[in-house]
Design an enzyme around this catalytic site. Structure first.
Site, PDB file in Angstrom:
ATOM      1  N   GLY A   4     -13.802   0.223  -5.237  1.00  0.00           N
ATOM      2  CA  GLY A   4     -13.857   1.194  -4.150  1.00  0.00           C
ATOM      3  C   GLY A   4     -14.474   0.584  -2.907  1.00  0.00           C
ATOM      4  O   GLY A   4     -14.195  -0.555  -2.533  1.00  0.00           O
ATOM      5  N   SER A  10      -7.877   0.874   3.177  1.00  0.00           N
ATOM      6  CA  SER A  10      -8.321   0.377   1.881  1.00  0.00           C
ATOM      7  C   SER A  10      -9.509  -0.553   2.060  1.00  0.00           C
ATOM      8  O   SER A  10      -9.726  -1.105   3.142  1.00  0.00           O
ATOM      9  CB  SER A  10      -7.175  -0.376   1.201  1.00  0.00           C
ATOM     10  OG  SER A  10      -7.648  -1.102   0.076  1.00  0.00           O
ATOM     11  N   ARG A  52       0.837  -1.186   0.000  1.00  0.00           N
ATOM     12  CA  ARG A  52       0.000   0.000   0.000  1.00  0.00           C
ATOM     13  C   ARG A  52       0.879   1.247   0.000  1.00  0.00           C
ATOM     14  O   ARG A  52       1.977   1.266   0.583  1.00  0.00           O
ATOM     15  CB  ARG A  52      -0.864  -0.010   1.267  1.00  0.00           C
ATOM     16  CG  ARG A  52      -1.889   1.109   1.386  1.00  0.00           C
ATOM     17  CD  ARG A  52      -2.955   0.988   0.355  1.00  0.00           C
ATOM     18  NE  ARG A  52      -4.168   1.746   0.735  1.00  0.00           N
ATOM     19  CZ  ARG A  52      -5.002   2.252  -0.141  1.00  0.00           C
ATOM     20  NH1 ARG A  52      -4.779   2.129  -1.432  1.00  0.00           N
ATOM     21  NH2 ARG A  52      -6.094   2.886   0.258  1.00  0.00           N
ATOM     22  N   THR A  91      -9.747   0.176  -9.320  1.00  0.00           N
ATOM     23  CA  THR A  91      -8.788  -0.746  -8.762  1.00  0.00           C
ATOM     24  C   THR A  91      -8.834  -1.897  -9.733  1.00  0.00           C
ATOM     25  O   THR A  91      -9.737  -1.967 -10.564  1.00  0.00           O
ATOM     26  CB  THR A  91      -9.265  -1.154  -7.344  1.00  0.00           C
ATOM     27  OG1 THR A  91      -9.309   0.020  -6.548  1.00  0.00           O
ATOM     28  CG2 THR A  91      -8.380  -2.175  -6.691  1.00  0.00           C
TER      29      THR A  91
END
Length: 559
Positions: A463, A441, A98, A370
């Site tokens: 998301g 996240s 991340r 994503t």
């Protein structure tokens, strides 16, 4: 006597239909290995690596680098993500790559003098970017758990960038839709500023050169040297704050997976700073107390149970979840079956509690662009990998001369407590900005076992809706015994506590069901299809079935 022509015709049609049905039922079933990703060209790279003797990690890393070329909406060098893997010998681990907040970041950096959020400052432009983790994380995974050389794995992505590829309609539409965003930045306009159409040849020379630097020098080819200098120069082109020290200091983190159980199945998934794994286990712990099959898939009682569970889980997400290296998250309690029962003890079937009547529990005593890929190889190695730029094309900023987009992940922090981010998700002190901290996240890469044997590899973009998309795909497979294809393609719904809306995909419910849900007390919002699940299911006969969500243009390939 010759048979009547009509009977012969019917017989021929039956034979043709039966042959088609058999062929179709086997089209996504493979004996050895499967790669499922958001782009067919990227999946092909993974399959080539597996066929050449590589393992699942080799294929996953190669596919991820290829997605950085052919799926720039979310595939990336300038973003971050998570890997969950299980080896053929049963070893389980996760890799957290991340993004992190720059050293010069601060808690109130996106607020004006009156304490109000400055619009778009955390979503567009250089200041919206966290320190990229993808390159470091992918190389770490390859060097520790792969079998192929860095040069071989990256050669496929380099070729796609250098020689170009024919873009599909989805990518053309996406680029064209965001042209006005790209036009704000000279470096972005040079690559994405023209109008694209289906089957245009798309060459990316600068990106190919960056990939060559990484291939030749490893992480130093990105976090030091010419590419690092270009990233810092790009920061100076705007109001960015990422420094050479930030880049040199960045490290991926290998973490223990978190585990749960559901109806005799074992879940292996990602812990903090991803909220996805914690929320998935938490949700399944609640749902395990209901016979979902008897409620009926898609029925009003079924939606009622899941929506109320989602509201409570997202409420706790807002209060308790963040980077556990900075905040003491009560993960063990959040994923405990006793806490799930406690939190759902005030549920009554056929009723709803408004979101303002649901507060975080007592746990202190934690486009959506994503992309996900799933890989299973012939030896039993499994990889679930989710990576992101956050929004579509991230911050919309291409690093000048390096050819890749920067993320806008700083918006995944709680820019201000209680103020929603671009996905409508709210957070609190646990997810406040701090130098070096990883932002929260919703990514939910997961592996599921049955009797300690591989059963499912799954994950999704989307998301804040990632968690509920993966959840519904899992219960479709386990509770309703659906195929991977049917489970992933089925209509979905979503509730995230705030805003207090039950969000239904267009095809989810009939008008009568919607009326009944409104009578219970839900505010309904009809939305377009969300998330793009990539799944691999192990079948009882030993074959593998892969499926890439109908909502995207990806492909599951195998052999």
């Amino acid at each position: 006597m010759r048979p009547p022509w009509r009977m012969v015709k019917k017989l021929l049609l039956f034979v043709l239909f039966f042959s088609y049905a058999i062929a179709n039922s086997q089209i996504n079933s493979y004996q050895n290995a499967v790669v499922s990703s958001a782009n067919e060209l990227a999946s092909e790279v993974g399959i080539k690596i597996l066929k050449s003797g590589g393992n699942a990690i080799d294929a996953a890393v190669g596919t991820a680098f290829a997605l950085a070329v052919v799926y720039p909406q979310a595939g990336n060098l300038g973003g971050g993500g998570f890997i969950v893997l299980r080896s053929e010998k049963g070893f389980e681990t996760s890799i957290d790559f991340r993004e992190t907040a720059p050293l010069l970041s601060s808690k109130n950096m996106y607020l004006d003098n009156n304490g109000n959020v400055i619009p778009e400052l955390s979503t567009t432009g250089q200041l919206a970017s966290g320190i990229p983790g993808s390159v470091a994380g992918l190389l770490y995974a390859l060097e520790k758990y792969g079998t192929k050389s860095r040069e071989e794995i990256l050669s496929y992505a380099i070729e796609l960038a250098e020689k170009g590829f024919l873009i599909n309609q989805e990518l053309a539409n996406s680029i064209n839709h965001h042209r006005s965003d790209f036009n704000q930045f000279t470096s972005s306009f040079q690559i994405f500023g023209r109008k694209f159409k289906n089957a245009d040849l798309f060459k990316q020379t600068d990106l190919a050169n960056t990939l060559k630097e990484i291939s030749s020098k490893g992480r130093d080819g990105f976090y030091k040297g010419v590419v690092a200098d270009k990233i810092v120069a790009e920061m100076k082109n705007g109001n960015g704050i990422i420094s050479l020290r930030d880049l040199e200091k960045y490290q991926p983190v290998e973490r223990k997976v978190i585990k749960g159980t559901y109806r005799g199945y074992d879940l292996i998934t990602m812990g903090p700073p991803s909220s996805g794994g914690t929320c998935l286990i938490y949700l399944l712990n609640i749902l395990e107390n209901f016979d979902l099959k008897s409620l009926g898939k898609g029925s009003v009682p079924f939606v009622n149970v899941l929506a109320e569970a989602m509201k409570r889980v997202y409420s706790d997400r807002s209060e308790f979840m963040g980077d556990k290296d900075f905040y003491n998250m009560p993960v063990d309690k959040l994923i405990s079956k006793s806490y799930a029962k406690e939190r759902f003890s005030n549920f009554t079937l056929g009723e709803t509690i408004p979101s303002d009547g649901i507060k975080p529990g007592n746990a202190d005593k934690e486009s959506p662009q994503t992309t996900h890929l799933s890989v299973a190889d012939s030896k039993g190695n499994m990889v679930s990998l989710t990576t992101t730029l956050n929004d579509v094309f991230g911050s919309k900023v291409v690093v000048d001369g390096a050819g890749f987009l920067l993320n806008n992940e700083m918006d995944d922090f709680s820019v201000k407590p209680g103020v929603p981010n671009i996905y409508g998700l709210v957070g609190n002190e646990a997810n406040a900005i701090a130098p070096g901290k990883r932002m929260l996240s919703s990514m939910t890469p997961a592996i599921i076992l049955k009797d300690n044997k591989p059963f499912l590899v799954i994950g999704s973009p989307g998301g804040g809706k990632i968690i509920t998309a993966v959840l519904q795909s899992v219960i479709n497979i386990i509770d309703f015994e659906m195929s991977a294809e049917d489970a992933v393609d089925a209509p979905r719904f979503h509730h995230q506590w705030l805003p207090d809306l039950l969000q239904l995909e267009n095809s989810y419910a009939s008008n009568m069901q919607i009326r009944e849900l409104k009578e219970i007390g839900y505010s309904i919002k009809i939305i377009s299809d969300f998330a793009r699940v990539e799944a691999i299911k192990y079948n009882p006969d030993g074959t593998l079935s892969g499926h890439s969500d109908r909502r995207g243009s990806g492909k599951a390939l195998g052999f």
